[in-house]
Write a protein that holds these residues in place. Structure first.
Motif, PDB file in Angstrom:
ATOM      1  N   ILE A 159     -41.332 -53.236  13.296  1.00 25.37           N
ATOM      2  CA  ILE A 159     -40.276 -53.616  12.880  1.00 25.37           C
ATOM      3  C   ILE A 159     -38.945 -52.453  13.695  1.00 25.37           C
ATOM      4  N   ARG A 160     -39.809 -51.476  14.918  1.00 24.07           N
ATOM      5  CA  ARG A 160     -39.749 -50.783  14.995  1.00 24.07           C
ATOM      6  C   ARG A 160     -38.618 -51.187  16.730  1.00 24.07           C
ATOM      7  N   GLY A 161     -39.641 -52.450  16.619  1.00 20.45           N
ATOM      8  CA  GLY A 161     -39.392 -52.770  17.996  1.00 20.45           C
ATOM      9  C   GLY A 161     -40.543 -52.700  18.945  1.00 20.45           C
ATOM     10  N   ILE A 162     -41.676 -51.640  18.670  1.00 22.21           N
ATOM     11  CA  ILE A 162     -42.645 -51.327  19.142  1.00 22.21           C
ATOM     12  C   ILE A 162     -43.991 -51.670  19.190  1.00 22.21           C
ATOM     13  N   LEU A 163     -44.050 -52.681  20.415  1.00 19.72           N
ATOM     14  CA  LEU A 163     -45.526 -52.707  20.230  1.00 19.72           C
ATOM     15  C   LEU A 163     -46.959 -52.008  20.380  1.00 19.72           C
ATOM     16  N   PRO A 164     -47.638 -52.673  19.229  1.00 19.38           N
ATOM     17  CA  PRO A 164     -49.051 -51.808  19.221  1.00 19.38           C
ATOM     18  C   PRO A 164     -50.048 -52.144  20.291  1.00 19.38           C
ATOM     19  N   ILE A 165     -50.923 -51.956  20.888  1.00 21.65           N
ATOM     20  CA  ILE A 165     -51.921 -51.764  21.101  1.00 21.65           C
ATOM     21  C   ILE A 165     -52.930 -51.159  20.834  1.00 21.65           C
ATOM     22  N   ILE A 166     -52.961 -51.411  19.953  1.00 22.64           N
ATOM     23  CA  ILE A 166     -54.653 -50.690  18.928  1.00 22.64           C
ATOM     24  C   ILE A 166     -56.172 -51.718  19.189  1.00 22.64           C
ATOM     25  N   PRO A 167     -56.818 -51.296  18.934  1.00 27.00           N
ATOM     26  CA  PRO A 167     -58.114 -52.783  19.257  1.00 27.00           C
ATOM     27  C   PRO A 167     -58.588 -52.548  17.327  1.00 27.00           C
ATOM     28  N   ILE A 223     -35.403 -32.974  26.670  1.00 29.75           N
ATOM     29  CA  ILE A 223     -35.891 -34.007  27.410  1.00 29.75           C
ATOM     30  C   ILE A 223     -35.189 -34.500  25.927  1.00 29.75           C
ATOM     31  N   PRO A 224     -34.886 -36.380  26.744  1.00 25.36           N
ATOM     32  CA  PRO A 224     -33.915 -36.575  26.137  1.00 25.36           C
ATOM     33  C   PRO A 224     -34.719 -38.495  25.083  1.00 25.36           C
ATOM     34  N   VAL A 225     -34.874 -37.988  24.618  1.00 21.86           N
ATOM     35  CA  VAL A 225     -35.607 -39.002  23.145  1.00 21.86           C
ATOM     36  C   VAL A 225     -35.610 -40.377  23.077  1.00 21.86           C
ATOM     37  N   THR A 226     -36.107 -41.619  23.956  1.00 20.70           N
ATOM     38  CA  THR A 226     -36.490 -43.112  24.089  1.00 20.70           C
ATOM     39  C   THR A 226     -36.367 -43.357  22.776  1.00 20.70           C
ATOM     40  N   THR A 227     -37.095 -44.775  22.271  1.00 19.17           N
ATOM     41  CA  THR A 227     -37.373 -45.890  21.772  1.00 19.17           C
ATOM     42  C   THR A 227     -38.928 -45.635  22.916  1.00 19.17           C
ATOM     43  N   PRO A 228     -39.797 -46.176  22.345  1.00 22.45           N
ATOM     44  CA  PRO A 228     -41.292 -46.231  23.323  1.00 22.45           C
ATOM     45  C   PRO A 228     -40.839 -47.668  22.932  1.00 22.45           C
ATOM     46  N   LYS A 229     -41.579 -48.553  24.192  1.00 24.86           N
ATOM     47  CA  LYS A 229     -41.720 -50.211  24.197  1.00 24.86           C
ATOM     48  C   LYS A 229     -43.041 -50.340  23.600  1.00 24.86           C
ATOM     49  N   ALA A 230     -44.602 -49.600  23.764  1.00 25.65           N
ATOM     50  CA  ALA A 230     -45.447 -50.003  23.661  1.00 25.65           C
ATOM     51  C   ALA A 230     -46.331 -48.669  22.739  1.00 25.65           C
TER      52      ALA A 230
END
Length: 102
Positions: free
Chosen positions: A28-36, A3-10
């Protein structure tokens, strides 16, 4: 099966992951945190709750898959046989959605 490993957007996570160091490392890694935010947070950051709803849907899907005892306890010895049964269980759930529909 690779399975190819990609960086998630969120990242969709629950309140347990609400912390400034964790949020900063994601940004910093370019991942948007969607955390309440936790209830005791002084300056709450409100996530996109429309996207956060998807987390609940995924969690319910895993709960339904784990109702299959073979998946929950992972009886299979090889990865291939476990993934094959996981595919069968997912197909069974998917087919249930179409049975008895007009």
């Amino acid at each position: 099966m690779e399975i190819p490993v990609t960086t998630p957007k969120a990242l969709l996570a629950d309140k347990g992951y609400d912390g400034d160091p964790f949020r900063e490392s994601l940004l910093i890694r370019g991942i948007l945190p969607i955390i309440p935010p936790r209830s005791n947070r002084k300056v709450p950051e409100h996530p996109d709750y429309r996207r956060y709803r998807d987390r609940n849907r995924v969690e319910r899907m895993f709960g339904k898959l784990k109702q299959q005892r073979r998946i929950a306890t992972r009886y299979d010895k090889t990865v291939l046989s476990f993934e094959s049964f996981l595919n069968l269980a997912a197909a069974r759930l998917w087919l249930k959605a179409f049975v008895n529909t007009a």
